[in-house]
Design a protein around this motif. Structure first.
Motif, PDB file in Angstrom:
ATOM      1  N   LYS A 101       0.898  -0.976  -0.041  1.00  0.00           N
ATOM      2  CA  LYS A 101      -0.001   0.183  -0.043  1.00  0.00           C
ATOM      3  C   LYS A 101       0.789   1.312   0.028  1.00  0.00           C
ATOM      4  O   LYS A 101       1.647   1.443   0.552  1.00  0.00           O
ATOM      5  CB  LYS A 101      -0.861   0.055   1.355  1.00  0.00           C
ATOM      6  CG  LYS A 101      -1.865  -1.123   1.161  1.00  0.00           C
ATOM      7  CD  LYS A 101      -2.841  -1.020   2.479  1.00  0.00           C
ATOM      8  CE  LYS A 101      -3.985  -1.944   2.458  1.00  0.00           C
ATOM      9  NZ  LYS A 101      -4.822  -1.785   3.431  1.00  0.00           N
ATOM     10  N   GLU A 103       1.855   5.260   0.751  1.00  0.00           N
ATOM     11  CA  GLU A 103       1.483   5.964   1.511  1.00  0.00           C
ATOM     12  C   GLU A 103       0.739   7.223   0.924  1.00  0.00           C
ATOM     13  O   GLU A 103       0.720   7.521  -0.342  1.00  0.00           O
ATOM     14  CB  GLU A 103       2.615   6.669   2.205  1.00  0.00           C
ATOM     15  CG  GLU A 103       3.680   5.562   3.021  1.00  0.00           C
ATOM     16  CD  GLU A 103       5.070   6.152   3.454  1.00  0.00           C
ATOM     17  OE1 GLU A 103       5.011   7.304   3.430  1.00  0.00           O
ATOM     18  OE2 GLU A 103       5.581   5.483   4.232  1.00  0.00           O
ATOM     19  N   ASN A 104       0.032   8.066   1.822  1.00  0.00           N
ATOM     20  CA  ASN A 104      -0.603   9.230   1.354  1.00  0.00           C
ATOM     21  C   ASN A 104       0.601  10.222   0.594  1.00  0.00           C
ATOM     22  O   ASN A 104       1.307  10.697   1.235  1.00  0.00           O
ATOM     23  CB  ASN A 104      -1.356   9.961   2.678  1.00  0.00           C
ATOM     24  CG  ASN A 104      -2.204   9.029   2.948  1.00  0.00           C
ATOM     25  OD1 ASN A 104      -2.967   8.229   2.482  1.00  0.00           O
ATOM     26  ND2 ASN A 104      -2.710   9.190   4.427  1.00  0.00           N
ATOM     27  N   GLY A 105      -0.108  10.787  -0.265  1.00  0.00           N
ATOM     28  CA  GLY A 105       0.763  11.603  -1.365  1.00  0.00           C
ATOM     29  C   GLY A 105       2.096  10.940  -2.091  1.00  0.00           C
ATOM     30  O   GLY A 105       2.800  11.557  -2.869  1.00  0.00           O
ATOM     31  N   GLN A 107       1.204   8.619  -4.361  1.00  0.00           N
ATOM     32  CA  GLN A 107       0.600   8.251  -5.714  1.00  0.00           C
ATOM     33  C   GLN A 107       0.846   9.339  -6.722  1.00  0.00           C
ATOM     34  O   GLN A 107       0.165  10.121  -7.216  1.00  0.00           O
ATOM     35  CB  GLN A 107      -0.764   7.995  -5.736  1.00  0.00           C
ATOM     36  CG  GLN A 107      -1.098   6.702  -4.774  1.00  0.00           C
ATOM     37  CD  GLN A 107      -2.733   6.515  -4.807  1.00  0.00           C
ATOM     38  OE1 GLN A 107      -3.273   7.064  -5.450  1.00  0.00           O
ATOM     39  NE2 GLN A 107      -2.879   5.484  -3.691  1.00  0.00           N
ATOM     40  N   LYS A 108       2.052   9.646  -7.354  1.00  0.00           N
ATOM     41  CA  LYS A 108       2.372  10.543  -8.178  1.00  0.00           C
ATOM     42  C   LYS A 108       3.381  10.032  -9.126  1.00  0.00           C
ATOM     43  O   LYS A 108       4.320   9.110  -8.979  1.00  0.00           O
ATOM     44  CB  LYS A 108       3.377  11.773  -7.449  1.00  0.00           C
ATOM     45  CG  LYS A 108       2.415  12.362  -6.407  1.00  0.00           C
ATOM     46  CD  LYS A 108       2.991  13.722  -5.967  1.00  0.00           C
ATOM     47  CE  LYS A 108       2.244  14.489  -5.037  1.00  0.00           C
ATOM     48  NZ  LYS A 108       2.917  15.491  -4.547  1.00  0.00           N
TER      49      LYS A 108
END
Length: 273
Positions: A101, A103-105, A107-108
């Motif tokens: 999974k 982490e937040n931020g 997915q770039k």
């Protein structure tokens, strides 16, 4: 003749009696010399055999051969059990721990461009691609018969895949960098910073491979010339430079990357979607 009396060190002391031990008259030499009643030189025997030496007062217990074999077998079982515990995690433990999974931020698309460029270097070394030069594209094109066996066993983490055809029309045209490959799907990150899970079944993918090597050939050409020739490739994806496109049939790739590396693929004349 005077007879020496035996000294019993374990004899209980009488009440209100004290035993004084000092460095001038220690207990050990006094007791040893007093016990050697049949020797003519008890002082010499004590000096040569007892003084400044470690003496075992009782026989140590020795393990039998049966006990040694049992201990060795027990140690082997313990080591084998420890080795069985140190194995690769399966699907359920990895999902439970959330190892895949993001982490937040995270997915770039830009964050995974270095991974994609590293994959291009891996393809350059795997396929033996020529360095960029003035060689025409037709001559620089490697042999397809030598590339196919290597591509079907290659690692696709970091590659740029595009769905060319699929029974699900919503997936057609979807493109992104592969960040995780499972047995039945590709997990990609798109240019719109979206995480997509694309099934392999009933899909045909387009794989782009660089035509020229992206590795620095400092042994043959100056660094300045090579860096200027590759400046366009290192700043973008494989689609921004001359490349070769291959079709991957997802129905034939329903294997994990580790299993696919050791599998023998057979050539087929027709493959149905």
């Amino acid at each position: 003749m005077s007879t020496l009396t035996q000294v019993d060190p374990y004899k209980s002391l009488a009440l209100r009696t004290r035993v004084k031990l000092s460095t001038d008259a220690p207990f050990t030499p006094t007791y040893v010399q007093a016990s050697l009643t049949q020797s003519g030189d008890p002082q010499g025997i004590y000096t040569s055999r007892v003084k400044n030496r470690h003496i075992v007062l009782e026989n140590p217990a020795r393990a039998s051969n049966v006990q040694k074999e049992y201990d060795a077998k027990k140690g082997r079982r313990k080591s084998e059990k420890k080795k069985r515990k140190i194995v690769a995690l399966g699907r359920r433990p990895t999902v439970a721990k959330g190892l895949w999974k993001l982490e937040n931020g995270a997915q770039k698309f830009d964050l995974f461009l270095p991974l994609h460029q590293l994959w291009m270097g891996y393809m350059s070394e795997l396929l033996g691609l020529p360095p960029p030069s003035s060689v025409p594209v037709v001559e620089a094109m490697p042999s397809a018969s030598s590339m196919h066996p290597k591509l079907v066993k290659a690692d696709f983490h970091g590659s740029l895949l595009t769905v060319r055809q699929s029974k699900n029309p919503c997936l057609v045209g979807l493109s992104g960098i592969v960040i995780h490959e499972t047995e039945n799907a590709f997990k990609v990150i798109t240019r719109k910073d979206q995480l997509k899970l694309i099934p392999k079944q009933n899909s045909i993918f387009t794989l782009a491979v660089p035509l020229y090597s992206t590795l620095l050939q400092t042994q043959f050409e100056p660094v300045e010339a090579v860096s200027s020739a590759l400046s366009g490739q290192h700043s973008g994806t494989v689609l921004d430079a001359p490349h070769i496109a291959f079709d991957l049939y997802g129905n034939q790739f329903c294997f994990r990357s580790a299993d696919r590396a050791g599998r023998k693929f057979k050539a087929k004349e027709t493959i149905e979607l």
